[in-house]
Scaffold this active site. Sequence first.
Site, PDB file in Angstrom:
ATOM      1  N   HIS A 170       0.822  -1.224   0.000  1.00  0.00           N
ATOM      2  CA  HIS A 170       0.000   0.000   0.000  1.00  0.00           C
ATOM      3  C   HIS A 170       0.850   1.266   0.000  1.00  0.00           C
ATOM      4  O   HIS A 170       0.339   2.353  -0.243  1.00  0.00           O
ATOM      5  CB  HIS A 170      -1.027  -0.013   1.141  1.00  0.00           C
ATOM      6  N   ASP A 230       0.141  -7.635   1.160  1.00  0.00           N
ATOM      7  CA  ASP A 230       0.508  -6.211   1.205  1.00  0.00           C
ATOM      8  C   ASP A 230       2.030  -6.085   1.265  1.00  0.00           C
ATOM      9  O   ASP A 230       2.609  -5.748   2.300  1.00  0.00           O
ATOM     10  CB  ASP A 230      -0.165  -5.572   2.431  1.00  0.00           C
ATOM     11  N   SER A 239       4.147   2.150   8.233  1.00  0.00           N
ATOM     12  CA  SER A 239       3.913   1.210   7.130  1.00  0.00           C
ATOM     13  C   SER A 239       5.182   0.969   6.333  1.00  0.00           C
ATOM     14  O   SER A 239       5.915   1.911   6.032  1.00  0.00           O
ATOM     15  CB  SER A 239       2.858   1.772   6.179  1.00  0.00           C
TER      16      SER A 239
END
Length: 262
Positions: free
Chosen positions: A76, A125, A218
């Site tokens: 992402h 992801d 992230s």
Amino acid sequence: MQVVTVLLVLVVSSTYAHIVRDRIKNSKVNKNKRIFGGEPAEPGFATYQVSIQTPLFEHICGGSIIGDRYILTAGHCIKNYINKHRESELQIVTGTNRYDKPGGVYYVKDLILHCNYGIKEYHNDIGLIRLNESIVFNKFTQPILLPTEPLKDGDEVVLTGWGNTDYINDLPDDLQKITLKYVPRKECLEALDNNPGLDIGHICTFTKEGEGACYGDSGSPLVKDGFVFGVVNWGFACATGKPDAQANVHFYNDWIRTQMKD
Ligand SMILES: *[C@@H]1O[C@H](CO)[C@@H](O)[C@H](O)[C@H]1NC(C)=O
């Protein structure tokens, strides 16, 4: 009600602030508490850590160096830059604990997203950034190894990142570090009420409420004994007392090696 959130700092900072403010209103979290619960890393602590940014040193995501031309990160983190052919808007900062004071700056040749990314929400992801030049390694800039075996019950990993340390302030200037416990799959599924966002490509980490990943973490690595076992994926933001879900690097080893052609 809690909302599952990918732990990405949105590039548009007003949107980000909006999300954060909503969370403060709706949450019982003590605002003075450090959400991340970590501490500043000493210089050279995580020589594999990179910051993925816009050219104005706006930190978007973390990542780790796994080859002289390859950065491992979350899917992402790069997704929006692939669809719109915005690769040239990214820069990768290496060799520093201050994301605005680079040791080195590198640029994208290719963004490589897992082909089954998001086949179900939050699945696969994981992604790679191929750089257009080789990273120059030095005391503060080194690659990290891919794991040769999976994590097991009782293992601990070290997360580093520039994600939020609380709901109030901007991202920390200094890279933060925290030791987290690996949570076996069954236990994690229970803690997350069998959330379908958790699949076989995830591992979970947890210590206690007030500790864990947050916005901006992230893509950042979770490391044990010189091997990168996890990549920050998603969680109930932030550090609300439930395990965080990280991409299971060992599970994706073959995919990663296949993509790393040179
Ligand atoms: C890599 O990309 C940057 C930014 O677009 C550019 O300035 C640099 O010359 C490129 N390097 C190579 C070897 O193509």
